[in-house]
Design an enzyme around this catalytic site. Structure first.
Site, PDB file in Angstrom:
ATOM      1  N   GLY A  45      25.597  91.176  19.187  1.00  0.00           N
ATOM      2  CA  GLY A  45      24.275  90.577  19.082  1.00  0.00           C
ATOM      3  C   GLY A  45      24.376  89.201  18.461  1.00  0.00           C
ATOM      4  CD  GLN A  50      24.041  85.244  13.990  1.00  0.00           C
ATOM      5  OE1 GLN A  50      23.524  85.913  14.876  1.00  0.00           O
ATOM      6  NE2 GLN A  50      25.149  85.606  13.390  1.00  0.00           N
ATOM      7  CB  CYS A 103      26.993  89.372  10.275  1.00  0.00           C
ATOM      8  SG  CYS A 103      25.916  88.005  10.718  1.00  0.00           S
ATOM      9  CG  LEU A 104      29.407  87.295  15.817  1.00  0.00           C
ATOM     10  CD1 LEU A 104      28.914  86.720  17.146  1.00  0.00           C
ATOM     11  CD2 LEU A 104      30.912  87.550  15.887  1.00  0.00           C
ATOM     12  CG  HIS A 145      22.517  92.562  12.099  1.00  0.00           C
ATOM     13  ND1 HIS A 145      23.475  92.865  11.147  1.00  0.00           N
ATOM     14  CD2 HIS A 145      22.761  91.277  12.469  1.00  0.00           C
ATOM     15  CE1 HIS A 145      24.230  91.797  10.952  1.00  0.00           C
ATOM     16  NE2 HIS A 145      23.820  90.817  11.749  1.00  0.00           N
ATOM     17  CD  GLU A 146      21.846  90.032  16.021  1.00  0.00           C
ATOM     18  OE1 GLU A 146      21.656  88.876  15.610  1.00  0.00           O
ATOM     19  OE2 GLU A 146      22.940  90.607  15.909  1.00  0.00           O
ATOM     20  CG  HIS A 149      20.645  86.854  11.846  1.00  0.00           C
ATOM     21  ND1 HIS A 149      21.354  86.213  10.862  1.00  0.00           N
ATOM     22  CD2 HIS A 149      21.494  87.779  12.373  1.00  0.00           C
ATOM     23  CE1 HIS A 149      22.577  86.733  10.795  1.00  0.00           C
ATOM     24  NE2 HIS A 149      22.683  87.690  11.692  1.00  0.00           N
TER      25      HIS A 149
END
Ligand code: CO
Length: 185
Positions: A45, A50, A103-104, A145-146, A149
């Site tokens: 995701g 990001q 997480c990226l 999670h997304e 952000h």
């Protein structure tokens, strides 16, 4: 185009994203770039913030088990399973589950986070068509999670005080190592 992913504690990651107003080619390019970047970085995701774009846009692609490929037990991301969500809203949440998240924007760090087990979301696709989706398990985790952000938060903010403190200490060390490595190149 593959984009650079902002790494915690980049201050842009703390900013609130805004709703998309026009479903135009600029949005489509953003979505395509986000997908390319997510695949390249091996994520499931990605939120627009990001890659430095403060818009309520997220993508998710949950890998499926690939029984035919014995080399790849981690699963495959199929193009047809890609979810592109514009201006998403969670309209219902229930239950709880604990999942080991990563997480990226905090590469290499994983920790168990408690979230709702079952959610209902409403969003628009890239053409402005209204969609709704029900999710549970890993898919529900990815959505929550997304979505976090988009409100300017990252998953480590859900950690207990002590775990967070330990993380911040370790992460500072990790970032120092990274910049040392980068300056040797
Ligand atoms: Co993330």
């Amino acid at each position: 185009m593959i984009k650079e992913i902002l790494v915690y504690p980049n201050p842009i990651l703390r900013q609130q994203s805004k709703d998309v107003e026009s479903f135009d080619s600029e949005l489509h390019t953003l979505l395509d770039d986000m997908n390319e970047t997510m695949i390249y970085r091996g994520g499931v995701g990605l939120a627009a913030v990001q890659v430095g774009v403060l818009l309520n846009v997220l993508i998710i692609n949950i890998p499926v088990d690939d029984e035919s490929n014995l080399e790849n037990r981690d699963g495959l991301q199929l193009a047809e399973n890609l979810i592109e969500a514009i201006n998403p809203v969670i309209t219902h949440k229930d239950g709880t589950q604990v999942f080991n998240e990563g997480c990226l924007s905090i590469p290499g760090y994983y920790e168990e986070i408690t979230r709702a087990e079952h959610i209902i979301v409403e969003y628009f696709d890239r053409y402005g068509n209204k969609k709704s989706l029900e999710a549970e398990g890993f898919m529900a985790v990815a959505w929550q999670h997304e979505m976090e952000h988009l409100t300017g938060h990252v998953f480590i903010e859900n950690l207990s005080f002590m775990k967070r403190k330990k993380f911040e200490k370790e992460w500072k060390k990790e970032l120092k190592e990274r910049s040392k490595k980068a300056s040797r190149l």
